[in-house]
Design an enzyme around this catalytic site. Structure first.
Site, short mmCIF file in Angstrom:
data_model
loop_
_atom_site.label_atom_id
_atom_site.label_comp_id
_atom_site.label_asym_id
_atom_site.label_seq_id
_atom_site.Cartn_x
_atom_site.Cartn_y
_atom_site.Cartn_z
N ASP A 31 0.74 -1.31 -0.07
CA ASP A 31 -0.09 0.06 0.08
C ASP A 31 1.05 1.36 -0.10
O ASP A 31 1.85 1.24 0.68
CB ASP A 31 -1.05 -0.10 1.26
CG ASP A 31 -2.04 1.07 1.14
OD1 ASP A 31 -3.25 0.47 1.03
OD2 ASP A 31 -2.03 2.29 1.14
N ASN A 87 -12.90 -3.06 2.84
CA ASN A 87 -13.81 -2.15 2.97
C ASN A 87 -14.73 -2.12 1.66
O ASN A 87 -14.36 -2.13 0.54
CB ASN A 87 -13.11 -0.87 3.02
CG ASN A 87 -12.27 -0.59 4.22
OD1 ASN A 87 -12.53 -1.05 5.34
ND2 ASN A 87 -10.98 -0.03 3.92
N GLY A 93 -15.64 2.91 3.76
CA GLY A 93 -14.35 3.74 3.36
C GLY A 93 -13.68 3.18 2.24
O GLY A 93 -12.63 3.50 2.06
N GLN A 94 -14.51 2.51 1.58
CA GLN A 94 -13.78 1.95 0.15
C GLN A 94 -13.59 3.14 -0.86
O GLN A 94 -14.40 3.93 -1.08
CB GLN A 94 -14.55 0.86 -0.63
CG GLN A 94 -13.98 0.47 -1.94
CD GLN A 94 -14.74 -0.67 -2.57
OE1 GLN A 94 -15.69 -0.87 -2.22
NE2 GLN A 94 -14.34 -1.14 -3.56
N HIS A 100 -10.60 -5.24 -3.01
CA HIS A 100 -9.40 -5.79 -2.69
C HIS A 100 -9.15 -5.89 -1.08
O HIS A 100 -10.02 -5.46 -0.26
CB HIS A 100 -8.27 -4.35 -2.66
CG HIS A 100 -8.89 -3.14 -2.17
ND1 HIS A 100 -9.90 -2.27 -2.90
CD2 HIS A 100 -8.62 -2.29 -1.01
CE1 HIS A 100 -10.14 -1.35 -2.59
NE2 HIS A 100 -9.48 -1.24 -1.40
N HIS A 102 -6.95 -5.81 2.47
CA HIS A 102 -5.88 -4.83 3.34
C HIS A 102 -5.23 -6.13 4.04
O HIS A 102 -5.99 -6.74 4.89
CB HIS A 102 -6.17 -4.05 4.01
CG HIS A 102 -6.60 -2.79 3.12
ND1 HIS A 102 -6.09 -1.70 3.04
CD2 HIS A 102 -8.20 -2.62 2.64
CE1 HIS A 102 -6.75 -0.61 2.38
NE2 HIS A 102 -8.04 -1.30 2.36
P1 AMP Z 1 -9.87 1.61 0.45
O1 AMP Z 1 -9.90 2.68 1.11
O2 AMP Z 1 -10.11 0.13 1.24
O3 AMP Z 1 -10.48 1.58 -0.97
O4 AMP Z 1 -8.21 1.34 0.10
C1 AMP Z 1 -7.67 1.55 -0.93
C2 AMP Z 1 -6.07 1.62 -0.66
O5 AMP Z 1 -5.44 1.88 -1.74
C3 AMP Z 1 -5.70 2.72 0.37
O6 AMP Z 1 -5.22 2.08 1.57
C4 AMP Z 1 -4.46 3.52 -0.41
O7 AMP Z 1 -3.31 3.85 0.34
C5 AMP Z 1 -3.98 2.54 -1.49
N1 AMP Z 1 -3.72 3.05 -2.80
C6 AMP Z 1 -4.11 3.91 -3.50
N2 AMP Z 1 -3.36 4.38 -4.44
C7 AMP Z 1 -2.37 3.46 -4.54
C8 AMP Z 1 -1.39 3.08 -5.41
N3 AMP Z 1 -0.97 3.65 -6.50
N4 AMP Z 1 -0.40 1.85 -5.12
C9 AMP Z 1 -0.59 1.31 -3.79
N5 AMP Z 1 -1.64 1.59 -2.88
C10 AMP Z 1 -2.63 2.55 -3.46
#
Ligand code: AMP
Length: 114
Positions: A31, A87, A93-94, A100, A102
């Site tokens: 991340d 999420n 909070g998605q 995906h 985490h």
């Molecule tokens: P969510 O909030 O559950 O949709 O998680 C999305 C996640 O994607 C967040 O933790 C961001 O920090 C991560 N994220 C966004 N852009 C990138 C990227 N280019 N490379 C890696 N992680 C990313």
């Protein structure tokens, strides 16, 4: 269906990511804004917008992702425990509209989650 989100760009190689594992079904990468000493994202190659869109045919894919998560957690030394978070949609909070998980570890975690 959104086809130009950031994770699809990572899957296509259009933008870089620190990939730690990949196979025909899923990709795992760090991340960009880690919330723990270990913070990986594990995503399917299949376009699935969110958890609520999962269909019965996705069961093998989801099982595989969990197997990969357990393998990565072991390899990364998360023997004291880890958290797998998903999420689903806005209220949870998605922010990226591609399914995906985490994988978080390396510190004590609080409950309930925020
Ligand atoms: P969510 O909030 O559950 O949709 O998680 C999305 C996640 O994607 C967040 O933790 C961001 O920090 C991560 N994220 C966004 N852009 C990138 C990227 N280019 N490379 C890696 N992680 C990313």
């Amino acid at each position: 269906m959104m086809t130009n989100n950031i994770f699809l760009k990572i899957l296509s190689g259009e933008i870089p990511a620190k990939i730690v594992y990949e196979d025909d079904i899923c990709v795992a990468f760090h991340d960009v804004n880690p919330q723990a000493p270990v913070h990986l994202l594990i995503i399917p190659r299949k376009v699935i917008r969110t958890h609520a869109d999962i269909v019965p045919e996705d069961a093998p894919l989801l099982g595989h992702i969990h197997t990969v998560a357990a393998k990565l957690a072991k390899e990364l030394g998360l023997n004291a425990g880890y958290r797998l978070v998903l999420n689903c949609d806005e209220q949870a909070g998605q922010t990226v509209p591609h399914l995906h998980f985490h994988l978080l570890g390396g510190r004590n975690m609080a409950w309930p989650p925020g």
